[in-house]
Design an enzyme around this catalytic site. Structure first.
Site, PDB file in Angstrom:
ATOM      1  CG  ASP A   1      -9.291  -7.622  23.653  1.00 27.36           C
ATOM      2  OD1 ASP A   1     -10.080  -7.384  24.580  1.00 27.36           O
ATOM      3  OD2 ASP A   1      -8.623  -8.671  23.580  1.00 27.36           O
TER       4      ASP A   1
ATOM      5  CE  LYS B   1     -10.486 -10.110  26.189  1.00 26.71           C
ATOM      6  NZ  LYS B   1      -9.142 -10.522  25.781  1.00 26.71           N
TER       7      LYS B   1
ATOM      8  CB  VAL C   1      -8.580  -6.939  17.209  1.00 25.79           C
ATOM      9  CG1 VAL C   1      -9.038  -6.043  16.059  1.00 25.79           C
ATOM     10  CG2 VAL C   1      -8.318  -6.064  18.427  1.00 25.79           C
TER      11      VAL C   1
ATOM     12  CB  CYS D   1      -9.274 -11.831  21.975  1.00 24.32           C
ATOM     13  SG  CYS D   1      -7.694 -11.733  22.857  1.00 24.32           S
TER      14      CYS D   1
END
Length: 225
Positions: A11, A97, A125, A130
């Site tokens: 991410d 996702k 991150v 996550c």
């Protein structure tokens, strides 16, 4: 490092609704990991957290904007794209996702198994969201995990260290190491890492939080020597 490794970058997107501690350092270290992984032909996998623009796929309680759509990571916006410094190459896999874990309702596990991957090098991150969720799921699925502590970030240092402590306590297949040591590992050189010695190795009460962080840091410092 054997060819059963993969680098999982979680991410690292343009989304700027969260102010992250040490984010510039996280980006720089992730860029170094990425460069070395590419040179060593280690597979690279990016994740992007993306919420459907109409909010139809949001989990219960997820914050919404005035129009009912998601307040962050909205599909179709610049914010969901990988930051430019870490931009994926055309042949690198970008996994979208809709939940915290990179494994939830995705084919990540199947793809990794098809590549023969048994070890995940994890950066990204947020450490306590996550990254945490993905590492727990990777452990449950049988992967060995190398978590690069200074290539991860979240909104506060307390949150960052809380996640590291939780993972160090309960993920038995975990190594925690810094970027310098991970680069050595990627280059198949001797490296140092912290491997939990027993369950709940960093158990602590609330008043001991700062001293436990110091104990974790002391372990990590020894891996830099």
């Amino acid at each position: 490092m054997n060819n059963k490794n993969a680098l999982l970058i979680i991410d690292m997107q343009q989304e700027d609704s969260f102010v992250l501690e040490n984010f510039d350092t996280t980006v720089a270290h992730t860029a170094a990991l990425l460069e070395t992984a590419r040179r060593q032909r280690v597979p690279v996998i990016y994740t992007r957290h993306i919420n459907q623009a109409d909010g139809s796929d949001l989990p219960r309680g997820e914050p919404r904007a005035a129009d009912g759509g998601p307040s962050s990571y909205r599909a179709g916006t610049r914010q969901v794209e990988i930051i430019e410094r870490l931009a994926p190459r055309p042949d690198e896999w970008v996994l979208d996702k809709g939940r915290y874990s990179a494994f939830h309702r995705t084919d990540l596990d199947a793809r990794l198994k098809a590549l023969g991957v048994d070890t995940l090098i994890v950066s990204g991150v947020l450490t306590d969201v996550c990254v945490l969720s993905s590492v727990f799921d990777a452990f449950a699925l049988g992967y060995h995990i190398r978590l690069v502590s200074d290539a991860c970030a979240t909104t506060t240092l307390a949150g960052h260290y809380s996640a590291l402590l939780i993972l160090a306590n309960w993920v038995y297949s975990l190594e925690i190491l810094n970027c310098v040591q991970c680069l050595r590992a990627l280059e198949d050189r001797d490296y140092l890492s912290m491997t939990p010695e027993h369950p709940d190795v960093f158990a602590h009460q609330p008043h001991e939080f700062e001293s436990t962080i110091a104990r974790l840091q002391a372990h990590l410092v020894r891996t830099q020597e």
